[in-house]
Design a protein around this motif. Structure first.
Motif, PDB file in Angstrom:
ATOM      1  N   HIS A 106     -24.035  36.694  35.555  1.00 30.16           N
ATOM      2  CA  HIS A 106     -24.142  38.011  34.920  1.00 30.16           C
ATOM      3  C   HIS A 106     -25.506  38.208  34.286  1.00 30.16           C
ATOM      4  O   HIS A 106     -26.241  37.243  34.052  1.00 30.16           O
ATOM      5  CB  HIS A 106     -23.056  38.169  33.842  1.00 30.16           C
ATOM      6  CG  HIS A 106     -23.170  37.152  32.726  1.00 30.16           C
ATOM      7  ND1 HIS A 106     -22.572  35.923  32.780  1.00 30.16           N
ATOM      8  CD2 HIS A 106     -23.829  37.181  31.546  1.00 30.16           C
ATOM      9  CE1 HIS A 106     -22.838  35.246  31.674  1.00 30.16           C
ATOM     10  NE2 HIS A 106     -23.605  35.982  30.905  1.00 30.16           N
ATOM     11  N   HIS A 108     -27.720  40.556  31.046  1.00 30.50           N
ATOM     12  CA  HIS A 108     -27.522  40.988  29.651  1.00 30.50           C
ATOM     13  C   HIS A 108     -28.253  42.289  29.337  1.00 30.50           C
ATOM     14  O   HIS A 108     -27.902  42.995  28.419  1.00 30.50           O
ATOM     15  CB  HIS A 108     -28.015  39.912  28.679  1.00 30.50           C
ATOM     16  CG  HIS A 108     -27.464  38.558  29.002  1.00 30.50           C
ATOM     17  ND1 HIS A 108     -28.012  37.760  29.962  1.00 30.50           N
ATOM     18  CD2 HIS A 108     -26.381  37.910  28.527  1.00 30.50           C
ATOM     19  CE1 HIS A 108     -27.290  36.647  30.055  1.00 30.50           C
ATOM     20  NE2 HIS A 108     -26.296  36.713  29.199  1.00 30.50           N
ATOM     21  N   HIS A 157     -27.715  34.691  34.441  1.00 30.74           N
ATOM     22  CA  HIS A 157     -27.272  33.298  34.331  1.00 30.74           C
ATOM     23  C   HIS A 157     -25.755  33.179  34.421  1.00 30.74           C
ATOM     24  O   HIS A 157     -25.037  34.164  34.514  1.00 30.74           O
ATOM     25  CB  HIS A 157     -27.816  32.663  33.030  1.00 30.74           C
ATOM     26  CG  HIS A 157     -27.054  33.033  31.799  1.00 30.74           C
ATOM     27  ND1 HIS A 157     -27.174  32.349  30.607  1.00 30.74           N
ATOM     28  CD2 HIS A 157     -26.137  34.009  31.549  1.00 30.74           C
ATOM     29  CE1 HIS A 157     -26.382  32.870  29.709  1.00 30.74           C
ATOM     30  NE2 HIS A 157     -25.745  33.875  30.235  1.00 30.74           N
ATOM     31  N   HIS A 171     -24.497  33.487  20.596  1.00 32.85           N
ATOM     32  CA  HIS A 171     -25.400  34.397  21.311  1.00 32.85           C
ATOM     33  C   HIS A 171     -25.925  35.456  20.345  1.00 32.85           C
ATOM     34  O   HIS A 171     -25.142  36.115  19.674  1.00 32.85           O
ATOM     35  CB  HIS A 171     -24.656  35.092  22.454  1.00 32.85           C
ATOM     36  CG  HIS A 171     -24.090  34.152  23.467  1.00 32.85           C
ATOM     37  ND1 HIS A 171     -24.396  34.219  24.795  1.00 32.85           N
ATOM     38  CD2 HIS A 171     -23.248  33.098  23.322  1.00 32.85           C
ATOM     39  CE1 HIS A 171     -23.768  33.256  25.443  1.00 32.85           C
ATOM     40  NE2 HIS A 171     -23.062  32.563  24.563  1.00 32.85           N
TER      41      HIS A 171
HETATM   42 FE   LIG Z   1     -24.656  35.360  29.143  1.00 22.96          FE
END
Ligand SMILES: [Fe+2]
Length: 207
Positions: A106, A108, A157, A171
């Motif tokens: 995916h 971001h 990633h 995150h």
């Molecule tokens: Fe991620």
């Protein structure tokens, strides 16, 4: 798809984990972002703060380290919102990945930092291309290790748990990552598909 303007501002900053530790971290991060002339510079300045957060054993309650059987990520993967800015320009969340599980590949669509809090993960970066998904690098990560996401170069990633116990990563991203429409990528063909992960503990609150 991927229209950030589709997310209206919130009435105020949201602290799903409203503690002095989280509030001071967010305040320090915001000071770094204000000082920095670029995303790379912001990540460099935030690095030591992020490292200290990952090394701090007591600030993240068990609830934010729990898997989520019905999440948008699949595989029991839980994405728990800790904080997001009212203007959706910053979010802090934990990603809980059970043993043997992995996220889809995916993106971001924002810069940020990702670091390991518990367990072990592999980071796998990819470069989507015509008809394929090219592996760029793969690296084992232990608690305390972290890396930066700097689109467009390092944005795609996959996170995979390699430890016998559940992994928890932290995150910090420069958008409301769980709510923006982004993409997953097909392993075999590299084909991008619209994707929104959501959060286990917060709504996206659209207009
Ligand atoms: Fe991620």
């Amino acid at each position: 798809m991927c229209d950030l303007s589709a997310l209206p501002p919130l009435s105020e900053d949201q602290y799903l984990l409203n503690t002095p530790r989280v509030r001071s971290f967010v305040a320090e991060v915001r000071a770094c972002v204000k000082r920095a002339a670029s995303p790379a510079e912001a990540c460099a300045q935030i690095g030591p703060l992020f490292e200290a957060l990952l090394a701090d054993p007591g600030w993240l309650p068990t609830a934010f380290q729990t898997d989520a059987p019905d999440s948008g990520m699949g595989g029991g993967i839980g994405q728990w919102l800790i904080f997001r800015a009212a203007d959706r320009s910053l979010s802090l969340f934990s990603l809980v990945v059970p043993p043997g599980a992995m996220t889809p590949v995916h993106d971001h669509l924002a810069w940020g930092l990702v670091g390991i809090y518990r367990g072990n993960q592999d980071e796998e970066f990819y470069r989507p291309g015509a008809g394929r998904l090219e592996p760029v690098r793969r690296r084992p990560l232990a608690p305390g290790d972290f890396y930066t996401l700097l689109p467009p170069r390092d944005d795609v990633h996959r996170v995979r748990t390699t430890s016998p116990e559940t992994s928890v990563s932290i995150h910090l991203l420069a958008n409301d990552t769980g709510c923006v429409w982004r993409h997953t990528y097909d392993d075999a063909t590299g084909e991008a598909r619209p994707f929104r992960s959501g959060y286990v503990n917060a709504e996206c609150l659209e207009a």
